[in-house]
Design a protein around this motif. Sequence first.
Motif, PDB file in Angstrom:
ATOM      1  N   VAL A   1      -1.109  -3.755  -8.196  1.00 52.29           N
ATOM      2  CA  VAL A   1      -0.424  -3.684  -6.908  1.00 52.29           C
ATOM      3  C   VAL A   1      -1.335  -4.230  -5.819  1.00 52.29           C
ATOM      4  O   VAL A   1      -2.458  -3.746  -5.641  1.00 52.29           O
TER       5      VAL A   1
ATOM      6  N   ASP B   1      -1.460  -5.021  -1.764  1.00 51.27           N
ATOM      7  CA  ASP B   1      -0.855  -4.862  -0.445  1.00 51.27           C
ATOM      8  C   ASP B   1      -1.941  -4.365   0.502  1.00 51.27           C
ATOM      9  O   ASP B   1      -2.795  -3.560   0.099  1.00 51.27           O
TER      10      ASP B   1
ATOM     11  N   ARG C   1       0.667   0.613  -1.036  1.00 52.66           N
ATOM     12  CA  ARG C   1       0.060   0.467  -2.372  1.00 52.66           C
ATOM     13  C   ARG C   1       0.224   1.742  -3.178  1.00 52.66           C
ATOM     14  O   ARG C   1       0.606   1.721  -4.344  1.00 52.66           O
ATOM     15  N   GLY C   2      -0.071   2.850  -2.535  1.00 49.91           N
ATOM     16  CA  GLY C   2       0.025   4.123  -3.229  1.00 49.91           C
ATOM     17  C   GLY C   2       1.438   4.435  -3.670  1.00 49.91           C
ATOM     18  O   GLY C   2       1.659   4.950  -4.776  1.00 49.91           O
TER      19      GLY C   2
ATOM     20  N   ARG D   1       2.320   2.276  -6.601  1.00 47.86           N
ATOM     21  CA  ARG D   1       1.599   2.711  -7.804  1.00 47.86           C
ATOM     22  C   ARG D   1       2.254   3.957  -8.402  1.00 47.86           C
ATOM     23  O   ARG D   1       2.433   4.042  -9.625  1.00 47.86           O
TER      24      ARG D   1
ATOM     25  N   ALA E   1       0.185   1.304 -13.805  1.00 48.62           N
ATOM     26  CA  ALA E   1      -0.613   0.593 -12.800  1.00 48.62           C
ATOM     27  C   ALA E   1      -2.063   0.530 -13.271  1.00 48.62           C
ATOM     28  O   ALA E   1      -2.620   1.531 -13.738  1.00 48.62           O
TER      29      ALA E   1
ATOM     30  N   GLU F   1      -5.332  -1.341  -7.668  1.00 44.80           N
ATOM     31  CA  GLU F   1      -4.783  -1.653  -6.359  1.00 44.80           C
ATOM     32  C   GLU F   1      -5.719  -2.617  -5.644  1.00 44.80           C
ATOM     33  O   GLU F   1      -6.938  -2.472  -5.722  1.00 44.80           O
TER      34      GLU F   1
END
Length: 222
Positions: A6, A8, A14-15, A18, A29, A32
């Motif tokens: 991911v 961003d 992002r979280g 994910r 995932a 990040e």
Amino acid sequence: MIRVLVADDQALVRGSFRLLVDSAPDLGAVGEAADGVEAFELARAQRPDVVLMDIRMPRLDGIEATRAITADPELAGVRVLVLTTFDLDDYAFAALRAGAAGFLLKDTRPAELLDAVRVVAAGEALLAPRVTRRLIEEYTRRPEPSALPGPAGPAGVTEREREVLALVGLGFSNEEIAAELHVSLSTAKTHIGRLLQKLAARDRAQLVIAAYESGLVRPGTR
């Protein structure tokens, strides 16, 4: 297990992505990235199946990060799915040029996003007609004069392949192409395969670009 990276610049986004990815039993995932440079470095380190790539990021934007990933021979199996909004029409089209397998709107429903990851991981391009037609038609209203040489389509393809390419450019699925041309699904897939080979296209997304840039499909068509 489909491995997803991911990318961003917003930690909350992002979280959220994910958590969504990890909620699916067949997805996971693997990291990040907060910017394009980190996305490329993590892609090389983790070798994900799919990268969810935002466009507006610091240091290296999503377009250049996508180009770096798709141009790296060691990352040939990594697919990039760009996240965008209608405010970024030109950028989304540029991402396709850079080798992205498709794009999604950020307001896509969670279940649709997970399905999109699966589609891209399977080697297909994600080109939802309602998004594709608006983005590409908006972009091609302002092409360079040399970008659209004529309505005959690219050289070296048959008349039937031109018809198939035009339908791909309009966002038709394989099933829809088969129905439109009154051929079997396997025949439609064969034509798609030949077009990919003849046009040296990475995937279906690049066939869409070829359809527009060759003049086979014009803004406002159908």
